[in-house]
Each structure stands twice: as structure tokens, then as C-alpha cells.
Design an enzyme around this catalytic site. Structure first.
Site, short mmCIF file in Angstrom:
data_model
loop_
_atom_site.label_atom_id
_atom_site.label_comp_id
_atom_site.label_asym_id
_atom_site.label_seq_id
_atom_site.Cartn_x
_atom_site.Cartn_y
_atom_site.Cartn_z
CD GLU A 273 58.13 70.14 55.23
OE1 GLU A 273 57.62 70.69 56.22
OE2 GLU A 273 59.20 69.49 55.30
CB THR A 317 58.66 70.38 60.45
OG1 THR A 317 58.81 70.10 59.08
CG2 THR A 317 57.51 71.36 60.63
CG HIS A 434 57.59 66.01 53.65
ND1 HIS A 434 58.17 64.77 53.66
CD2 HIS A 434 57.81 66.53 54.88
CE1 HIS A 434 58.71 64.55 54.84
NE2 HIS A 434 58.50 65.61 55.61
CG ASP A 495 60.67 73.07 56.95
OD1 ASP A 495 61.07 73.01 55.77
OD2 ASP A 495 60.01 72.15 57.49
CG HIS A 496 63.86 71.02 57.03
ND1 HIS A 496 63.66 70.13 56.00
CD2 HIS A 496 62.76 70.94 57.81
CE1 HIS A 496 62.51 69.52 56.16
NE2 HIS A 496 61.92 70.00 57.25
C1 GP9 Z 1 54.56 66.95 59.23
C2 GP9 Z 1 55.37 67.99 58.59
C3 GP9 Z 1 56.71 67.46 58.14
O1 GP9 Z 1 53.44 67.33 59.92
O2 GP9 Z 1 55.42 69.14 59.32
O3 GP9 Z 1 57.65 67.38 59.13
P1 GP9 Z 1 59.19 67.09 58.79
O4 GP9 Z 1 59.29 65.67 58.27
O5 GP9 Z 1 59.63 68.06 57.73
O6 GP9 Z 1 59.92 67.29 60.06
MN MN Z 2 59.76 70.06 57.36
#
Ligand code: GP9
Ligand code: MN
Length: 728
Positions: A273, A317, A434, A495-496
Site C-alpha cells: 500500500e 488502490t 496508508h 499501488d500508487h
Molecule cells: C482500503 C485500501 C486503501 O481498503 O485498499 O485504498 P486507497 O485509499 O489506497 O485507494
Molecule cells: Mn492504495
């Protein structure tokens, strides 16, 4: 205001006036509006967990949001002069709204979600999973939703309430309607203040209800569903031909050196993440931020990519997941998972791997199941198991507001993982790294000293990076100890971005750059995320400098597994192919190549880090060519997804996924996994069976202090949407 409220009380609400009021047209209307508002608030509180409001503005919006819409809708009846029709219409509208509210209450009890139009129309058999019938659960307060209507109609029958002959004053209906509109507009305005782009970005359903109420949510969803269905209805199979032609031309041939390198192995995808490439090999105060990931990155058993970019849009995500599973892009606006996921045809990794090579499949994640509409989308993708935060103890300090902490997610996943038939395709979505990157002191490594950049967010980012690194290391230790490791390929990717462009200049000091001349290209360069494909047993691993992006992962991985991809509609190309085109398309049509980048219409030299203000003719022609390549790729993908063209195409040997076959409730998942293991007996290939039916959980060593905590009745996990960092 005070006077108004006083008057409102004395003339309308005071008990002595009740009957008198109910006997006037206006009073009757007012009562229905008030009662319906109270019923909506009752549902919010008693059934929808107060919609997880987390700041005072949200509380106010939630309490007020039924009023405007109810007034508008109910006031339509006020324009009617004949008394029978007037009263009939009011009661009818109220009954309809109550029914909608109550259906949502019942639905929410089962699915922790609101009813979309697709669900109501029954297109989406998925959510019912065959069990809707017997499973309706009633609450003791349910009668409150209906009692007002029963009493009012009763009073009318026994003539305690009589029809008021006098029509309303000339401008009265219009006045009330306007007040309703005014309240609704104010409601929407403040919703936008608290949650910008609420409508365009398509947050999840709870968000819409929290800010706008059930009525507007349903109408908005209806408009959206209608538009999507119109777009889809107009689509013809022949439109697919153009896409197919493009895909054929775009196909990059396999590289025999790597084709089938991981054939037959389990696949574990670890979604890191918000983890950026810049954190790899980075030292802060002389210490590596992610020593374990670095060791994987440099391992001879890994093919790693250092010019691999994230290509997500607003779906963050979920966009990354969509690209990885399907090799099609997310949408230019909003999240494909949320917007189209309810009835999209996917030809995704879990189904392809299952049908071509007998893989079982599961996703593990610490956040709630409905986030990003995953509980629905995964069924359409053919995921057999969806082990979400709903499965685990997320109380006390075990979770951050985004869900179960990563170390615990990996550990708690084992009883499920070891029951999967091998080979399996398992995806772990980590979540502790996150925003806002806050981590309890007890989870922080006392030996790791983070940066001092002037931005707490950035400094904290490296702390959660470090935690993520430790989590992955513990998991790898388990894989080795349990014996899974040798037979498993692990794909790790970010992911980003984790640090947005606003905060990125604070990174200058740790990256050895100058904050004062930080530019757009620096920001684009930071869109690199890791991609590490770790294949135990492989000895010729290396760091590949090919420019590529998330769209390319599926064909790359499939080829490594010895699965040809020619027959699939995929917009990415195998990163290991000699024919791979090194143009990375960002979702906003910007792009980057080893030589140039186009960012918000300006051209950069990616080698010299210089802006090219006046490109010569030759360069301009080159740039134009790249731009049309990028535009075409995105347009083709959008066309395919918006119109759901895959429903017209069945690749060779592909069986369309039937979403209604999947049931993600914890009970049935546990039963199902047990049953498969038992039924297969000696043929069962799960780790558990191979281990003489002894759990391997004791092989899992974690230093997570929370793993010993008893369940409490508090949790920090906040059901909310993507970029909402409140309450943290
Ligand atoms: C939430 C997680 C975060 O379930 O996958 O999502 P994001 O905020 O990175 O799109
Ligand atoms: Mn994410």
C-alpha cells in the site's frame, strides 16, 4: 430563528395542537415530513451504525439530510387540489419512501451496504447469493418505521382526521417546494465542503447516504445506472472488432528465456500500500528504511523493475487492482470498481489461472469487505475467497483506522491460506502504510530513526514503510519455515504514490535533491513504484530498467507461469518481451518514456531533467506520435470497459464467470474450505493436508505486540472512503 422555532412548536408540534394540525392540509404535510425525517434518523442510528460520522459537520449533515429531499418530494402533492387525490398522493409518496428506507435497512443488516438500483432490479444476483430469501432479519424497532402510517390511516378511517376541503394558499406549495430545494442545495454545498468531489469521484454508497440521504443517493445511482445502461445498450459486438484488431497489433511476443519460469508454482501477490520505489535502497541516518524488501529487490531469484510506474486514476488502490487483474485501465473519472463493478464482465487473473492451470484463489485484506465495492467485484472476477477485515478481530489496537495491522493480517491469514488447494493465487492487500502514516509507538522499531524533513507526514511515511518491511519479512520467514516458499512465486508491487505532489518537495533532502527547484518531472519520477517478481530457485534474476507500468503486470506474470495471453484482451505488454514498447501512459494522458515525458502539455527531457520549452519540428512530430499512441490505448480500454464489450467475447477455452456461485460470508467460507480438504482426502494439495492436517500457524513468528491482545469492544477501524483521512 428562535421565533420561527417557537412558532413551529406552538402551531405544529405542541401536543395540544396535534389533531387540529393534522386536520389541515399544511399540518398534515408537515407531520409527514417530520415523521419521515425521524424515521430516516432512526435507521441511520439503529441500523446504519450512525453512518460512521466522524466530525461535527458530518453529524449535522446526517441529521439534516432527510429534510430537504423529503420536503421536495412530499411538496409535489401540495400542488394537487382535489382532496382525496391530495391525501392519497401524500400517503403514497410516504409509503414509497418508507419502503425504500426499510428495504435498505433489511439489506444493510445482511450485507452492510445500501441497495443500488442494480440490486433492486435484480441484475445483480451476486449480492443475494441465493440466500436472500430465508435470511431476512427483523429488528425489534422495525414497527417504528410503519407505525406512523398505520396510525394516520387509522385516524382517517375513524374520521378523527378529516380531509381538509380548503386548498392551500396560492403560493404555498411553491414556497415549500422552494424551501426544500434550498435545504437540499445547502446540504449538497456543505457535503462538498466536507468531502470534495463527492459525486464525480463516486465514493462508496455509505458516503453518499451519509452526506445526501437515501433518496438522493438512490436517484443519483439511478441516473448513473441509466447512463451506463444506455452506453452499454448502444454497444454492438462489432465494436469489439476494432479493439481486437488493436490488441493483436499491440501484442508483445513471449520471451523464451523467461516463459514458464514459475510454471505450476503458487502465486502470492503482495500489494504494498502506497509504497514508492524511492523508498527502496534509501538510507536515512545511515540506516536502510526497508532492508528486507531491498534484499528481495537485489536477489538473484528476483526479476525487479526500477522504471515501473503506477498508472492509477481516482480509483487509487482499486484502479491498481483492476489493472493487475485484467490489464485494462481504470476509468478517467471515479473508480471502475465502484462505478461499473456491479455488472461488469471481467476476464481476470483468478479466473484465467483457475481455468488454464487449476489455481484456487483468495484475497486477504484488513479493511471492510465492501470497501471499493470489492465484495461484488471479486465475485465477477472469479475470486473463490475474499477474506476481508470482516473475518478478523480488529478491536483495540489491532487495527489502524484503515484496518487490521499488516503483521496481524499476514499472521491471521494462515488458517485460510494453509487450507487453499495448491497451486493457489493469493493476493495480500496491505494497509498499514496508508496516509496519514500514523503508527502506535509500540509498533515502531526503536532502532529505526526516521527523517527530519519538516513534514511530519513524510517522516511518518518512512516509519510505516519500515513497519511494512518487517511485516513482509515475518511473512517470508513463515513461508520458508512452513515449506511453502520453494513452491511459491511472490510478486510485490506498490499501488500508487504515498507522498502526494503537495508534500513531495519535502522529500528533496532525503533524496539528495534541491527543494527550491523541485519540478513537475520530479513529481512524475516519483510515480515509480516497485515491481519485484521473486521466484525461488531462479538464479539469473536482475534489475530490469524497462519502462513499464501496472497495466503490464498481468501478461508478464501469465507468461512467467507459462500461460499464453494472445487470446485475451489485454492492454499491457509482457515487460520481459523484446517487443515491449517503453511508453508509460498515465491515466490523465500524460506519459513518460526513457527519453521524454509529457506532463500537463509540457515536454521534458527525462535524461537531463530539463523542460523543453520550444521543441523543434522533429521532436514535436515524435511527441505527437507518442501522444496518439497513449490516447489510443486509453480510449480503447475506456471503450471496452464503459461499454462492457467483453460480454461479447469469449476467449478460447474461457468459461464466463458466474458471480452468483460465490459466497463470501465467513461461515460459508470456513465450511467450504474444510469441506474441500475433507472431500479430497489424500488428494488434497493444501499445505494443511500435506502437513498431516496439522496447522502450520505455530510456524508463524511475529513480534506484533497486539497479537496477544484479547478482543475488546472498541475498534479504530473506520468504515469510510479512500482519501478520507479524518478521525486518525
Ligand atoms: C482500503 C485500501 C486503501 O481498503 O485498499 O485504498 P486507497 O485509499 O489506497 O485507494
Ligand atoms: Mn492504495
Amino acid at each position: 430563528m428562535k421565533n420561527f422555532l417557537k412558532k413551529f412548536w406552538h402551531q405544529t408540534l405542541a401536543p395540544k395542537n396535534w389533531l387540529a394540525q393534522l386536520n389541515t392540509r399544511l399540518g398534515f404535510f408537515t407531520w409527514l415530513v417530520v415523521l419521515f425525517t425521524l424515521k430516516a434518523i432512526l435507521a441511520y442510528g439503529a441500523d446504519f451504525d450512525w453512518l460512521h460520522v466522524s466530525d461535527p459537520l458530518q453529524v449535522i449533515l446526517m441529521l439534516l439530510n432527510p429534510i430537504g429531499f423529503t420536503m421536495i418530494l412530499f411538496s409535489l402533492a401540495l400542488f394537487i387540489k382535489p382532496k382525496q387525490i391530495y391525501y392519497g398522493a401524500l400517503l403514497l409518496i410516504d409509503t414509497a419512501m418508507t419502503t425504500l428506507l426499510y428495504l435498505n435497512v433489511i439489506y444493510f443488516r445482511e450485507f452492510s451496504d445500501f441497495m443500488s438500483i442494480n440490486t433492486m432490479l435484480g441484475y445483480n444476483t451476486v449480492n443475494q447469493g441465493g440466500k436472500a430469501a430465508g435470511a431476512i432479519s427483523f429488528g425489534i424497532h422495525d414497527f417504528l418505521f410503519w407505525i406512523d402510517l398505520v396510525i394516520l390511516i387509522g385516524l382517517m378511517i375513524i374520521r378523527k382526521i378529516k380531509f381538509d376541503q380548503r386548498p392551500l394558499k396560492r403560493w404555498q406549495p411553491f414556497k415549500l417546494f422552494t424551501i426544500g430545494v434550498f435545504v437540499l442545495v445547502a446540504n449538497m454545498f456543505f457535503a462538498d465542503v466536507d468531502r470534495p468531489q463527492l459525486l464525480t469521484r463516486q465514493f462508496d454508497r455509505e458516503y453518499m447516504v451519509k452526506y445526501l440521504g437515501i433518496g438522493p443517493f438512490t436517484i443519483y445511482d439511478a441516473i448513473n445506472t441509466y447512463q451506463t445502461s444506455q452506453v452499454r445498450k448502444s454497444a454492438t459486438p462489432s465494436e469489439l472488432t476494432a479493439v481486437q484488431k488493436y490488441i493483436k497489433k499491440n501484442y508483445a511476443a513471449i520471451n523464451p528465456e523467461f516463459y514458464g519460469k514459475a510454471k505450476g508454482k503458487n502465486v502470492i501477490v503482495i500489494h504494498l500500500e502506497s509504497f514508492q520505489q524511492m523508498s527502496l535502497d534509501l538510507k536515512i541516518n545511515g540506516q536502510e528504511v526497508t532492508p528486507f524488501l531491498n534484499s528481495l529487490y537485489h536477489s538473484k531469484s528476483s526479476v525487479s523493475f526500477d522504471n515501473f510506474f503506477n498508472e492509477v486514476g481516482q480509483g487509487k488502490t482499486s484502479d491498481a487492482e483492476n489493472m493487475l487483474e485484467t490489464s485494462t485501465f481504470g476509468l478517467s473519472q471515479g473508480s471502475l470498481f465502484s462505478k461499473l463493478g456491479d455488472d461488469q464482465t471481467f476476464q481476470a487473473m483468478p479466473a484465467i489461472l483457475n481455468q488454464r492451470a487449476g489455481y484456487s484463489s483468495a484475497v486477504f485484506h484488513g479493511n471492510l469487505g465492501t470497501f471499493w465495492n470489492r465484495s461484488t467485484v471479486y465475485k465477477h472476477m472469479g475470486y473463490q475467497n475474499w477474506i476481508s477485515g470482516d473475518y478478523f478481530d480488529v478491536t483495540g489496537k489491532k487495527a489502524t483506522s484503515w484496518g487490521l495491522k499488516d503483521k496481524l493480517l499476514f499472521q491471521n491469514s494462515i488458517p485460510y491460506l494453509e487450507r487453499l488447494q495448491q497451486p493457489f493465487y493469493a493476493k495480500y492487500l496491505t494497509v498499514t502504510n496508508h496516509t496519514p502514516y500514523t503508527l502506535d509507538a509500540q509498533d515502531q522499531d526503536p532502532n529505526f530513526q526516521t527523517s527530519n524533513t519538516g513534514s511530519t507526514l513524510v517522516d511518518n511515511y518512512f516509519i510505516t514503510n519500515h513497519y511494512l518491511d518487517q511485516s513482509v519479512k515475518e511473512f517470508f520467514n513463515y513461508l520458508k519455515k512452513s515449506g511453502l516458499y520453494d513452491n511459491t512465486a511472490v510478486v510485490l508491487y506498490g499501488d500508487h504514490y504515498g507522498i502526494s505532489n503537495t508534500d513531495a518537495p519535502y522529500l528533496a533532502s532525503v533524496l539528495g535533491k534541491n527543494e527550491s527547484n523541485w519540478n513537475d518531472l520530479d513529481n512524475a519520477n516519483l510515480q515509480r513504484v516497485p515491481l519485484i517478481v521473486h521466484i525461488p530457485g531462479m538464479t539469473n534474476g536482475y534489475i530490469d530498467h524497462t519502462y513499464g507500468g501496472e497495466i503490464d503486470v498481468a501478461p508478464t506474470l501469465e507468461h512467467l507461469l507459462g500461460i499464453s495471453t494472445k487470446r485475451y484482451i489485454q492492454f499491457g505488454q509482457d515487460l520481459l518481451s523484446k517487443q515491449h514498447v517503453q511508453i508509460v501512459a498515465f491515466r490523465n494522458k500524460d506519459w513518460i518514456t526513457p527519453e521524454y515525458a509529457s506532463l500537463s502539455g509540457r515536454i521534458w527531457n527525462t535524461k537531463t531533467n530539463q523542460l523543453i520549452e520550444y521543441p523543434d519540428k522533429k521532436l514535436q512530430a515524435k511527441v505527437n506520435k507518442i501522444q496518439s499512441y497513449v490516447n489510443k490505448k486509453l480510449d480503447m480500454s475506456d471503450n471496452l470497459n464503459q461499454k462492457n464489450l467483453l460480454r461479447f467475447y469469449t476467449p478460447k477455452d474461457f468459461k464466463a464467470v458466474d458471480p452468483s456461485k460465490y459466497d463470501y460470508s465467513k461461515d460459508s467460507t470456513v465450511k467450504r474450505l474444510k469441506k474441500i480438504n475433507q472431500e479430497l482426502g489424500t488428494k488434497s494439495t493444501s499445505l494443511l493436508s500435506k502437513n498431516g492436517n496439522q496447522s502450520t500457524l505455530s510456524d508463524y513468528i511475529t513480534d506484533a505486540p497486539e497479537s496477544r491482545d484479547k478482543a475488546t469492544d472498541t475498534t479504530r477501524l473506520l468504515p469510510r472512503n479512500a482519501d478520507d483521512w479524518s478521525g486518525n
